[in-house]
Motif scaffolding. Structure first.
Motif, PDB file in Angstrom:
ATOM      1  N   LEU A   1       0.837  -1.189   0.000  1.00  0.00           N
ATOM      2  CA  LEU A   1       0.000   0.000   0.000  1.00  0.00           C
ATOM      3  C   LEU A   1       0.874   1.242   0.000  1.00  0.00           C
ATOM      4  O   LEU A   1       1.521   1.566   0.980  1.00  0.00           O
ATOM      5  CB  LEU A   1      -0.915   0.006   1.232  1.00  0.00           C
ATOM      6  CG  LEU A   1      -1.779   1.241   1.439  1.00  0.00           C
ATOM      7  CD1 LEU A   1      -2.755   1.421   0.279  1.00  0.00           C
ATOM      8  CD2 LEU A   1      -2.500   1.149   2.771  1.00  0.00           C
ATOM      9  N   ARG A   2       0.885   1.921  -1.152  1.00  0.00           N
ATOM     10  CA  ARG A   2       1.627   3.179  -1.265  1.00  0.00           C
ATOM     11  C   ARG A   2       0.699   4.304  -0.820  1.00  0.00           C
ATOM     12  O   ARG A   2       0.505   4.476   0.361  1.00  0.00           O
ATOM     13  CB  ARG A   2       2.121   3.364  -2.690  1.00  0.00           C
ATOM     14  CG  ARG A   2       3.184   2.310  -3.036  1.00  0.00           C
ATOM     15  CD  ARG A   2       3.699   2.427  -4.448  1.00  0.00           C
ATOM     16  NE  ARG A   2       4.551   3.599  -4.590  1.00  0.00           N
ATOM     17  CZ  ARG A   2       4.318   4.593  -5.437  1.00  0.00           C
ATOM     18  NH1 ARG A   2       3.288   4.575  -6.237  1.00  0.00           N
ATOM     19  NH2 ARG A   2       5.128   5.627  -5.499  1.00  0.00           N
ATOM     20  N   GLU A   3       0.180   5.082  -1.707  1.00  0.00           N
ATOM     21  CA  GLU A   3      -0.757   6.165  -1.397  1.00  0.00           C
ATOM     22  C   GLU A   3      -0.241   7.000  -0.228  1.00  0.00           C
ATOM     23  O   GLU A   3      -0.987   7.400   0.659  1.00  0.00           O
ATOM     24  CB  GLU A   3      -2.157   5.608  -1.094  1.00  0.00           C
ATOM     25  CG  GLU A   3      -2.671   4.548  -2.048  1.00  0.00           C
ATOM     26  CD  GLU A   3      -2.510   4.867  -3.523  1.00  0.00           C
ATOM     27  OE1 GLU A   3      -2.720   6.010  -3.940  1.00  0.00           O
ATOM     28  OE2 GLU A   3      -2.142   3.945  -4.268  1.00  0.00           O
TER      29      GLU A   3
ATOM     30  N   PRO B   1       4.276   2.871   8.986  1.00  0.00           N
ATOM     31  CA  PRO B   1       3.343   1.811   9.365  1.00  0.00           C
ATOM     32  C   PRO B   1       1.889   2.261   9.311  1.00  0.00           C
ATOM     33  O   PRO B   1       1.569   3.429   9.507  1.00  0.00           O
ATOM     34  CB  PRO B   1       3.746   1.479  10.808  1.00  0.00           C
ATOM     35  CG  PRO B   1       5.136   1.989  10.954  1.00  0.00           C
ATOM     36  CD  PRO B   1       5.229   3.187  10.056  1.00  0.00           C
ATOM     37  N   VAL B   2       1.029   1.300   9.035  1.00  0.00           N
ATOM     38  CA  VAL B   2      -0.419   1.476   9.089  1.00  0.00           C
ATOM     39  C   VAL B   2      -0.933   0.383  10.017  1.00  0.00           C
ATOM     40  O   VAL B   2      -0.542  -0.781   9.879  1.00  0.00           O
ATOM     41  CB  VAL B   2      -1.050   1.342   7.680  1.00  0.00           C
ATOM     42  CG1 VAL B   2      -2.564   1.299   7.766  1.00  0.00           C
ATOM     43  CG2 VAL B   2      -0.609   2.498   6.783  1.00  0.00           C
ATOM     44  N   PRO B   3      -1.791   0.712  10.974  1.00  0.00           N
ATOM     45  CA  PRO B   3      -2.297  -0.309  11.894  1.00  0.00           C
ATOM     46  C   PRO B   3      -2.866  -1.516  11.154  1.00  0.00           C
ATOM     47  O   PRO B   3      -3.581  -1.370  10.163  1.00  0.00           O
ATOM     48  CB  PRO B   3      -3.392   0.421  12.673  1.00  0.00           C
ATOM     49  CG  PRO B   3      -2.981   1.858  12.637  1.00  0.00           C
ATOM     50  CD  PRO B   3      -2.358   2.044  11.278  1.00  0.00           C
ATOM     51  N   GLY B   4      -2.490  -2.699  11.621  1.00  0.00           N
ATOM     52  CA  GLY B   4      -2.990  -3.936  11.047  1.00  0.00           C
ATOM     53  C   GLY B   4      -2.179  -4.469   9.886  1.00  0.00           C
ATOM     54  O   GLY B   4      -2.429  -5.571   9.419  1.00  0.00           O
ATOM     55  N   CYS B   5      -1.215  -3.696   9.410  1.00  0.00           N
ATOM     56  CA  CYS B   5      -0.388  -4.174   8.295  1.00  0.00           C
ATOM     57  C   CYS B   5       0.683  -5.122   8.822  1.00  0.00           C
ATOM     58  O   CYS B   5       1.103  -5.039   9.969  1.00  0.00           O
ATOM     59  CB  CYS B   5       0.250  -3.001   7.557  1.00  0.00           C
ATOM     60  SG  CYS B   5      -0.959  -2.067   6.608  1.00  0.00           S
ATOM     61  N   SER B   6       1.136  -6.008   7.947  1.00  0.00           N
ATOM     62  CA  SER B   6       2.104  -7.021   8.368  1.00  0.00           C
ATOM     63  C   SER B   6       3.541  -6.534   8.308  1.00  0.00           C
ATOM     64  O   SER B   6       4.439  -7.229   8.764  1.00  0.00           O
ATOM     65  CB  SER B   6       1.949  -8.272   7.509  1.00  0.00           C
ATOM     66  OG  SER B   6       2.316  -7.995   6.169  1.00  0.00           O
ATOM     67  N   GLY B   7       3.774  -5.359   7.744  1.00  0.00           N
ATOM     68  CA  GLY B   7       5.129  -4.844   7.646  1.00  0.00           C
ATOM     69  C   GLY B   7       5.133  -3.459   7.045  1.00  0.00           C
ATOM     70  O   GLY B   7       4.084  -2.893   6.730  1.00  0.00           O
TER      71      GLY B   7
ATOM     72  N   VAL C   1       9.365   0.607  15.018  1.00  0.00           N
ATOM     73  CA  VAL C   1       8.333  -0.320  15.477  1.00  0.00           C
ATOM     74  C   VAL C   1       8.827  -1.739  15.235  1.00  0.00           C
ATOM     75  O   VAL C   1       9.634  -1.985  14.353  1.00  0.00           O
ATOM     76  CB  VAL C   1       6.992  -0.084  14.743  1.00  0.00           C
ATOM     77  CG1 VAL C   1       6.421   1.271  15.110  1.00  0.00           C
ATOM     78  CG2 VAL C   1       7.152  -0.205  13.252  1.00  0.00           C
ATOM     79  N   ALA C   2       8.331  -2.646  16.045  1.00  0.00           N
ATOM     80  CA  ALA C   2       8.737  -4.047  15.920  1.00  0.00           C
ATOM     81  C   ALA C   2       7.846  -4.730  14.888  1.00  0.00           C
ATOM     82  O   ALA C   2       6.770  -5.211  15.215  1.00  0.00           O
ATOM     83  CB  ALA C   2       8.657  -4.744  17.272  1.00  0.00           C
ATOM     84  N   MET C   3       8.275  -4.710  13.640  1.00  0.00           N
ATOM     85  CA  MET C   3       7.537  -5.405  12.582  1.00  0.00           C
ATOM     86  C   MET C   3       8.516  -5.734  11.460  1.00  0.00           C
ATOM     87  O   MET C   3       9.621  -5.200  11.403  1.00  0.00           O
ATOM     88  CB  MET C   3       6.363  -4.579  12.058  1.00  0.00           C
ATOM     89  CG  MET C   3       6.725  -3.287  11.371  1.00  0.00           C
ATOM     90  SD  MET C   3       5.360  -2.381  10.573  1.00  0.00           S
ATOM     91  CE  MET C   3       3.959  -2.726  11.536  1.00  0.00           C
TER      92      MET C   3
END
Length: 186
Positions: free
Chosen positions: A37-39, A67-73, A85-87
């Motif tokens: 997800l760019r945008e 980061p965006v909440p709920g994204c995997s990375g 952030v830890a991802m």
């Protein structure tokens, strides 16, 4: 990112009469499992809404730049600081030195571009030599001008997978393009 094909979003390339959500729906119908997800010009709440929609279609969502909440990375631009952030995270790379830095910094993956001339970024380049994709120090997605017709060649050159934007965003039938990319990229 678990599959060999990842689609990068760019709503500005979506043809009139369709929305980015329409393209994501079609891509999921074509077998896509991961979207980047760019945008990045949108406020975080709007990016989160797009991510929620993509996840509702079963897509893993990786956010570009922040980061965006709920994204995997998160996928970071070349030369940016490590995420706080830890991802899982990846980085945009443009040469072998960028790849080496990304691997040393702990990136899980990288995009390497441009693979070839790209309509999404006219004048961007020149394309990297095929040797740039050979034996990378981390999983690399070839990016830039990727189509179903050259995806297998990018994999044969050493890319772990392919990252596609324009070929899917501008497609008359995004599901068919995704299915063809998945078949070509393995």
């Amino acid at each position: 990112m678990s599959r060999r094909v990842v689609v990068l979003t760019d709503r500005t390339q979506v043809p009139d009469g369709r929305s980015l959500r329409d393209v994501l729906d079609a891509a999921a119908d074509g077998g896509l499992t991961t979207v980047l997800l760019r945008e990045v010009d949108l406020p975080d709440d709007e990016r989160a809404e797009i991510a929620d929609h993509a996840r509702s279609r079963g897509l893993e969502v990786v956010a570009a730049h922040r980061p965006v909440p709920g994204c995997s990375g998160v996928h970071l631009p070349a030369g940016t600081a490590l995420p706080d952030v830890a991802m899982r995270w990846g980085r945009s790379c443009h040469d072998r030195a960028d790849l080496a830095r990304a691997a040393a910094d702990g990136a899980w993956w990288a995009t390497l571009s441009p693979y070839t001339v790209t309509a999404s970024k006219p004048g961007y380049g020149p394309p990297l030599p095929v040797s740039a994709f050979a034996q990378p120090p981390l999983p690399v997605f070839a990016l830039g001008g990727i189509t179903p017709e050259n995806a297998a060649a990018a994999r044969s050159a050493g890319a772990w997978g392919v990252a596609v934007m324009g070929a899917v965003m501008r497609a008359a039938d995004p599901a068919a393009v995704v299915a063809a990319l998945l078949a070509a990229a393995g």
